[in-house]
Write an enzyme that holds these catalytic residues in place. Structure first.
Site, PDB file in Angstrom:
ATOM      1  N   ASP A 215       6.886   0.092  11.570  1.00 57.85           N
ATOM      2  CA  ASP A 215       5.747  -0.796  11.339  1.00 57.85           C
ATOM      3  C   ASP A 215       6.061  -2.254  11.637  1.00 57.85           C
ATOM      4  O   ASP A 215       5.145  -3.098  11.679  1.00 57.85           O
ATOM      5  CB  ASP A 215       5.241  -0.668   9.898  1.00 57.85           C
ATOM      6  CG  ASP A 215       4.440   0.603   9.671  1.00 57.85           C
ATOM      7  OD1 ASP A 215       4.028   1.232  10.670  1.00 57.85           O
ATOM      8  OD2 ASP A 215       4.237   0.982   8.506  1.00 57.85           O
TER       9      ASP A 215
ATOM     10  N   SER B  95      12.125   7.378  10.158  1.00 60.56           N
ATOM     11  CA  SER B  95      11.589   6.519   9.089  1.00 60.56           C
ATOM     12  C   SER B  95      12.167   6.870   7.723  1.00 60.56           C
ATOM     13  O   SER B  95      11.457   6.930   6.724  1.00 60.56           O
ATOM     14  CB  SER B  95      10.054   6.604   9.045  1.00 60.56           C
ATOM     15  OG  SER B  95       9.494   6.234  10.281  1.00 60.56           O
TER      16      SER B  95
ATOM     17  N   LYS C 173       0.836  -1.202   0.000  1.00 56.07           N
ATOM     18  CA  LYS C 173       0.000   0.000   0.000  1.00 56.07           C
ATOM     19  C   LYS C 173       0.869   1.249   0.000  1.00 56.07           C
ATOM     20  O   LYS C 173       0.483   2.280  -0.541  1.00 56.07           O
ATOM     21  CB  LYS C 173      -0.965   0.000   1.188  1.00 56.07           C
ATOM     22  CG  LYS C 173      -0.364   0.206   2.555  1.00 56.07           C
ATOM     23  CD  LYS C 173      -1.442   0.144   3.638  1.00 56.07           C
ATOM     24  CE  LYS C 173      -0.880   0.397   5.034  1.00 56.07           C
ATOM     25  NZ  LYS C 173      -0.466   1.788   5.245  1.00 56.07           N
TER      26      LYS C 173
ATOM     27  N   LYS D 183       0.293   6.701  15.682  1.00 54.16           N
ATOM     28  CA  LYS D 183      -0.199   5.826  14.612  1.00 54.16           C
ATOM     29  C   LYS D 183      -1.712   5.629  14.767  1.00 54.16           C
ATOM     30  O   LYS D 183      -2.390   6.427  15.419  1.00 54.16           O
ATOM     31  CB  LYS D 183       0.551   4.496  14.663  1.00 54.16           C
ATOM     32  CG  LYS D 183       2.041   4.604  14.340  1.00 54.16           C
ATOM     33  CD  LYS D 183       2.287   4.820  12.866  1.00 54.16           C
ATOM     34  CE  LYS D 183       3.763   4.734  12.527  1.00 54.16           C
ATOM     35  NZ  LYS D 183       4.010   4.858  11.070  1.00 54.16           N
TER      36      LYS D 183
ATOM     37  N   SER E 280       6.963  12.566  11.409  1.00 52.59           N
ATOM     38  CA  SER E 280       6.449  11.584  10.447  1.00 52.59           C
ATOM     39  C   SER E 280       7.102  11.783   9.093  1.00 52.59           C
ATOM     40  O   SER E 280       7.143  12.896   8.568  1.00 52.59           O
ATOM     41  CB  SER E 280       4.929  11.714  10.302  1.00 52.59           C
ATOM     42  OG  SER E 280       4.456  10.871   9.265  1.00 52.59           O
TER      43      SER E 280
ATOM     44  N   ARG F 286       1.990   6.037  -3.205  1.00 57.40           N
ATOM     45  CA  ARG F 286       2.949   6.971  -3.805  1.00 57.40           C
ATOM     46  C   ARG F 286       2.820   6.984  -5.328  1.00 57.40           C
ATOM     47  O   ARG F 286       2.829   8.051  -5.953  1.00 57.40           O
ATOM     48  CB  ARG F 286       4.375   6.596  -3.384  1.00 57.40           C
ATOM     49  CG  ARG F 286       4.669   6.980  -1.936  1.00 57.40           C
ATOM     50  CD  ARG F 286       5.868   6.208  -1.379  1.00 57.40           C
ATOM     51  NE  ARG F 286       6.259   6.721  -0.065  1.00 57.40           N
ATOM     52  CZ  ARG F 286       5.625   6.422   1.075  1.00 57.40           C
ATOM     53  NH1 ARG F 286       4.565   5.619   1.060  1.00 57.40           N
ATOM     54  NH2 ARG F 286       6.049   6.922   2.227  1.00 57.40           N
TER      55      ARG F 286
END
Length: 414
Positions: A292, A172, A22, A319, A145, A27
């Site tokens: 994740d 991330s 996903k 989250k 984020s 993207r």
């Protein structure tokens, strides 16, 4: 829908056709929309998050509700800010209305966008007045984020931006690299050095076709099952060895649990190392690039009695739920006593208490809670996963695949 996992197979032998990524789907859809929808996107993920993006991009109304899809909220905020002569109210679920978006809104408004808060300052819903604007340089906080940065990156060619300056500690980063990788496939070259991303001048140049690879994060649940049922022989379909996804790191991370992976084409075969015996040393791991994977790894470590200290988890607080507190509280039901550090790290020194006699795992509208804790039934048969249908957010066929591998599921009332 609540599932009781009544029976557990002694091992698994089979092939899992994983869902499409996903993250890459979202993207590719956004970049394709920004470049005039000239590319055929194949193997698009079929899940709630990506469905929200697809629906929003084809929606011509003034009000769009993306539900619990955090990626959609961030990416679409940037996208709609560029849709001249159109005003959109972008809203979401109650949880979404409590997930911060201020760093992204501030960065876009500083470039000339017109984005306003409908309710609470810094949070959705947003009133977005689309217009044409430009900026050669954008500064944005990178500590909360990576999706804020990805949203800005994908719109950068449309506003003539050549440089993005990231402030604070970058979190991330593999997801930022993924965004740059998708943009590269659509003709945008860039360099990422230190805290500065430099984008070469020019617009998107769409390929005729873009194929989305399958999801390495979804693969992590099967790595966990392989570790917990070591006689298993699991093959995972549709994974690229040279993946855009940072969570392909799961191959290396699960070696400490005895899982070996071997690739052949787009298949990854999982096996356990012969005569593997876990050492007694505390597992020390930084998951700042792969948050994740945290729930899956934490649950696996507890079930294998492997003490750990895991850092890089600060983004878990914002989250789908507060994943740190959710992990702590639900693992306590199984008898594992976790500690939470001031830096949002999670630790377990082996301390246990008596498990609850009838364990019901609350998922808090979080797909990854459901799938990570499903593996706990291997040690706790009869475990109940509440609101099990939440897996539709990223892996709608998870329970179908789980049952096909021999796990006995029964729908129950709680």
């Amino acid at each position: 829908m609540n599932y009781c996992i009544e029976t557990v197979p002694p091992f698994i032998s089979g092939e899992i056709d994983l869902p499409a990524s996903k993250s890459i789907s979202n993207r590719a859809l956004m970049v394709n929309a920004l470049s005039g929808n000239k590319c055929e996107i194949r193997n698009v993920a079929r899940c709630d998050d990506t469905d929200a993006v697809v629906a929003a991009l084809s929606n011509h109304d003034g009000y769009i509700n993306i539900g619990a899809a955090g990626t959609a909220m961030r990416f679409l905020t940037a996208y709609f800010s560029l849709q001249a002569r159109r005003t959109v109210t972008l809203d979401g679920s109650e949880r979404m209305r409590n997930r911060p978006i201020k760093p992204l809104v501030d960065a876009l408004n500083a470039c000339g966008a017109d984005i306003r808060y409908v309710g609470k300052e810094g949070f959705p819903p947003l009133e977005i007045h689309g217009l044409s604007y430009s900026s050669e340089s954008i500064e944005i906080d990178a500590g909360m984020s990576s999706q804020y940065i990805s949203a800005v990156l994908m719109t950068a060619p449309a506003i003539g931006c050549r440089q993005i300056v990231l402030t604070g500690n970058i979190t991330s980063r593999p997801y930022i690299d993924m965004t740059l990788g998708v943009m590269r496939d659509f003709g945008i070259r860039s360099q990422f050095t230190g805290n500065i991303i430099t984008i070469e001048a020019g617009g998107y140049n769409s390929p005729s076709c873009f194929v989305v690879e399958n999801d390495w994060t979804a693969a992590s649940y099967w790595f966990a099952i392989q570790a917990l049922l070591p006689a298993s022989r699991i093959s995972l379909k549709g994974l690229f060895a040279n993946s855009l996804q940072g969570d392909a790191r799961v191959r290396d991370l699960y070696e400490c649990f005895g899982v070996q992976s071997c690739g052949c084409g787009t298949y990854i075969d999982l096996r356990n190392a012969a005569n593997f015996v876990a050492d007694e040393e505390c597992l020390v791991m930084d998951l700042s690039g792969n948050p994740d994977l945290a729930q899956t790894i934490v649950v696996t470590a507890c079930l294998l009695n492997k003490p750990f200290h895991i850092t890089g988890l600060h983004t878990l607080r914002i989250k789908e739920t507060d994943r740190i507190e959710a992990l702590r509280s639900q693992l306590l039901k199984l008898g594992y006593v976790l500690s939470v550090g001031e830096d949002c790290s999670l630790s377990w020194n082996g301390e246990t208490v008596a498990a609850e006699p009838h364990q019901v795992i609350e998922t808090y509208d979080d797909h990854r809670m459901a799938m990570a804790f499903a593996t706990a039934a291997i040690r706790f048969p009869g475990l109940v996963i509440a609101d099990a249908g939440v897996v539709s957010k990223s892996y709608p066929d998870f329970w179908k695949h789980f049952a096909a591998c021999g796990f006995g599921l029964k729908e129950v009332e709680i």
